[in-house]
Design a protein around this motif. Sequence first.
Motif, PDB file in Angstrom:
ATOM      1  N   SER A  14       0.816  -1.158   0.041  1.00 38.96           N
ATOM      2  CA  SER A  14       0.076   0.125  -0.094  1.00 38.96           C
ATOM      3  C   SER A  14       0.816   1.311   0.031  1.00 38.96           C
ATOM      4  O   SER A  14       0.506   2.293  -0.180  1.00 38.96           O
ATOM      5  CB  SER A  14      -0.961   0.324   1.348  1.00 38.96           C
ATOM      6  OG  SER A  14      -0.184   0.111   2.537  1.00 38.96           O
ATOM      7  N   SER A  15       2.203   1.326   0.225  1.00 38.47           N
ATOM      8  CA  SER A  15       2.996   2.268   0.179  1.00 38.47           C
ATOM      9  C   SER A  15       3.539   2.566  -1.134  1.00 38.47           C
ATOM     10  O   SER A  15       4.082   3.742  -1.196  1.00 38.47           O
ATOM     11  CB  SER A  15       4.204   1.992   1.281  1.00 38.47           C
ATOM     12  OG  SER A  15       3.667   2.025   2.463  1.00 38.47           O
ATOM     13  N   VAL A  16       3.469   1.587  -2.081  1.00 36.26           N
ATOM     14  CA  VAL A  16       3.724   1.950  -3.459  1.00 36.26           C
ATOM     15  C   VAL A  16       2.608   2.029  -4.469  1.00 36.26           C
ATOM     16  O   VAL A  16       1.857   1.418  -4.319  1.00 36.26           O
ATOM     17  CB  VAL A  16       4.761   0.662  -3.945  1.00 36.26           C
ATOM     18  CG1 VAL A  16       5.265   0.909  -5.111  1.00 36.26           C
ATOM     19  CG2 VAL A  16       5.918   0.375  -2.906  1.00 36.26           C
ATOM     20  N   THR A  17       2.861   3.013  -5.190  1.00 34.87           N
ATOM     21  CA  THR A  17       1.521   3.266  -6.102  1.00 34.87           C
ATOM     22  C   THR A  17       2.206   3.801  -7.467  1.00 34.87           C
ATOM     23  O   THR A  17       3.316   4.146  -7.401  1.00 34.87           O
ATOM     24  CB  THR A  17       0.759   4.463  -5.522  1.00 34.87           C
ATOM     25  OG1 THR A  17       1.253   5.677  -5.380  1.00 34.87           O
ATOM     26  CG2 THR A  17       0.066   4.008  -4.205  1.00 34.87           C
ATOM     27  N   ILE A  18       1.404   3.735  -8.377  1.00 39.93           N
ATOM     28  CA  ILE A  18       1.674   4.274  -9.684  1.00 39.93           C
ATOM     29  C   ILE A  18       1.160   5.709  -9.840  1.00 39.93           C
ATOM     30  O   ILE A  18       0.234   5.681  -9.736  1.00 39.93           O
ATOM     31  CB  ILE A  18       1.263   3.489 -10.998  1.00 39.93           C
ATOM     32  CG1 ILE A  18       1.718   1.781 -10.724  1.00 39.93           C
ATOM     33  CG2 ILE A  18       1.666   4.018 -12.355  1.00 39.93           C
ATOM     34  CD1 ILE A  18       2.901   1.418 -10.946  1.00 39.93           C
ATOM     35  N   ALA A  19       1.956   6.405  -9.762  1.00 45.47           N
ATOM     36  CA  ALA A  19       1.666   8.165  -9.638  1.00 45.47           C
ATOM     37  C   ALA A  19       1.219   8.633 -11.130  1.00 45.47           C
ATOM     38  O   ALA A  19       0.248   9.396 -11.242  1.00 45.47           O
ATOM     39  CB  ALA A  19       2.794   8.835  -9.237  1.00 45.47           C
ATOM     40  N   SER A  20       1.778   7.955 -12.107  1.00 45.28           N
ATOM     41  CA  SER A  20       1.484   8.189 -13.404  1.00 45.28           C
ATOM     42  C   SER A  20       1.646   7.327 -14.489  1.00 45.28           C
ATOM     43  O   SER A  20       2.710   6.357 -14.181  1.00 45.28           O
ATOM     44  CB  SER A  20       1.675   9.483 -13.918  1.00 45.28           C
ATOM     45  OG  SER A  20       3.299   9.717 -14.166  1.00 45.28           O
ATOM     46  N   GLY A  21       1.014   7.099 -15.528  1.00 44.39           N
ATOM     47  CA  GLY A  21       1.326   6.113 -16.547  1.00 44.39           C
ATOM     48  C   GLY A  21       0.956   4.769 -16.297  1.00 44.39           C
ATOM     49  O   GLY A  21       1.586   3.787 -16.872  1.00 44.39           O
TER      50      GLY A  21
END
Length: 112
Positions: free
Chosen positions: A67-74
Amino acid sequence: MILMVVIQDTHSGATFEVKVHPRAKKNAITGELGDALKLSLTAPPVEGKANEACIEFFANLLKVSRSSVTIASGETSRNKVVRVVGLSAKEVRERLACSASILPSRAGETPA
Protein backbone atom coordinates in the motif's frame (compact mmCIF):
# COMPACT_ATOMS: atom_id res chain seq x y z
CA MET A 1 26.69 -1.34 -13.76
CA ILE A 2 25.96 2.08 -12.23
CA LEU A 3 22.53 3.62 -12.62
CA MET A 4 21.94 7.34 -12.46
CA VAL A 5 18.23 7.66 -11.81
CA VAL A 6 16.55 10.73 -10.35
CA ILE A 7 14.60 10.07 -7.17
CA GLN A 8 12.65 13.09 -5.94
CA ASP A 9 10.96 13.97 -2.70
CA THR A 10 7.40 15.24 -3.16
CA HIS A 11 4.67 16.17 -0.70
CA SER A 12 3.17 12.72 -1.24
CA GLY A 13 6.32 10.58 -1.15
CA ALA A 14 9.48 9.80 -3.07
CA THR A 15 9.04 9.35 -6.82
CA PHE A 16 11.11 7.91 -9.66
CA GLU A 17 10.59 6.98 -13.28
CA VAL A 18 10.38 3.41 -14.54
CA LYS A 19 10.32 1.99 -18.08
CA VAL A 20 8.50 -1.36 -17.89
CA HIS A 21 9.20 -4.31 -20.19
CA PRO A 22 6.26 -6.72 -19.69
CA ARG A 23 6.25 -10.44 -20.51
CA ALA A 24 9.95 -10.78 -19.71
CA LYS A 25 11.67 -13.96 -18.55
CA LYS A 26 12.11 -12.67 -14.99
CA ASN A 27 11.29 -9.75 -12.70
CA ALA A 28 14.40 -7.58 -12.44
CA ILE A 29 15.88 -4.13 -12.84
CA THR A 30 17.81 -4.50 -16.08
CA GLY A 31 19.41 -1.09 -16.47
CA GLU A 32 18.41 2.47 -17.17
CA LEU A 33 16.97 4.55 -19.96
CA GLY A 34 17.67 8.24 -19.45
CA ASP A 35 16.59 9.02 -15.88
CA ALA A 36 14.36 5.93 -15.62
CA LEU A 37 14.99 2.45 -14.28
CA LYS A 38 14.38 -0.31 -16.83
CA LEU A 39 12.22 -2.93 -15.17
CA SER A 40 11.51 -6.33 -16.68
CA LEU A 41 8.33 -8.02 -15.46
CA THR A 42 6.95 -11.45 -16.26
CA ALA A 43 3.37 -10.16 -16.07
CA PRO A 44 1.52 -9.24 -19.26
CA PRO A 45 0.37 -5.64 -19.85
CA VAL A 46 -3.33 -6.51 -19.58
CA GLU A 47 -5.94 -5.83 -16.91
CA GLY A 48 -3.42 -4.04 -14.69
CA LYS A 49 -1.31 -7.16 -14.15
CA ALA A 50 1.97 -5.44 -15.05
CA ASN A 51 1.11 -2.51 -12.76
CA GLU A 52 0.40 -4.89 -9.87
CA ALA A 53 3.66 -6.74 -10.55
CA CYS A 54 5.54 -3.42 -10.60
CA ILE A 55 4.03 -2.40 -7.26
CA GLU A 56 4.79 -5.79 -5.71
CA PHE A 57 8.35 -5.79 -7.08
CA PHE A 58 9.22 -2.39 -5.58
CA ALA A 59 7.39 -3.08 -2.30
CA ASN A 60 9.52 -6.22 -1.83
CA LEU A 61 12.73 -4.56 -3.01
CA LEU A 62 12.28 -1.49 -0.80
CA LYS A 63 10.90 -3.50 2.15
CA VAL A 64 7.68 -1.51 2.47
CA SER A 65 4.02 -2.53 2.36
CA ARG A 66 2.30 -2.85 -1.01
CA SER A 67 0.00 0.00 0.00
CA SER A 68 3.04 2.30 0.28
CA VAL A 69 3.87 1.89 -3.42
CA THR A 70 1.64 3.35 -6.13
CA ILE A 71 1.80 4.21 -9.81
CA ALA A 72 1.67 8.01 -9.72
CA SER A 73 1.35 8.29 -13.50
CA GLY A 74 1.51 6.09 -16.56
CA GLU A 75 -0.92 3.35 -15.57
CA THR A 76 -1.61 2.54 -19.22
CA SER A 77 1.91 3.24 -20.47
CA ARG A 78 5.26 1.47 -20.26
CA ASN A 79 6.68 4.75 -18.91
CA LYS A 80 5.59 5.13 -15.30
CA VAL A 81 6.27 7.25 -12.27
CA VAL A 82 6.37 5.17 -9.09
CA ARG A 83 5.57 6.82 -5.74
CA VAL A 84 6.74 5.42 -2.41
CA VAL A 85 4.96 6.85 0.63
CA GLY A 86 6.79 6.86 3.95
CA LEU A 87 10.34 6.97 2.56
CA SER A 88 12.46 9.93 1.51
CA ALA A 89 14.33 9.99 -1.80
CA LYS A 90 17.52 9.31 0.15
CA GLU A 91 15.98 6.26 1.86
CA VAL A 92 14.69 4.88 -1.45
CA ARG A 93 18.13 5.32 -3.04
CA GLU A 94 19.84 3.65 -0.06
CA ARG A 95 17.45 0.67 -0.14
CA LEU A 96 17.85 0.28 -3.89
CA ALA A 97 21.63 0.49 -3.45
CA CYS A 98 21.58 -2.12 -0.69
CA SER A 99 19.51 -4.42 -2.89
CA ALA A 100 21.54 -3.97 -6.04
CA SER A 101 24.72 -2.08 -5.10
CA ILE A 102 24.27 -0.03 -8.26
CA LEU A 103 22.73 3.36 -7.45
CA PRO A 104 25.14 6.15 -6.44
CA SER A 105 23.92 9.54 -5.24
CA ARG A 106 23.00 12.02 -7.95
CA ALA A 107 23.46 15.78 -7.92
CA GLY A 108 20.20 17.72 -7.94
CA GLU A 109 18.31 15.23 -5.81
CA THR A 110 16.01 17.06 -3.46
CA PRO A 111 16.90 16.65 0.22
CA ALA A 112 14.54 15.11 2.74
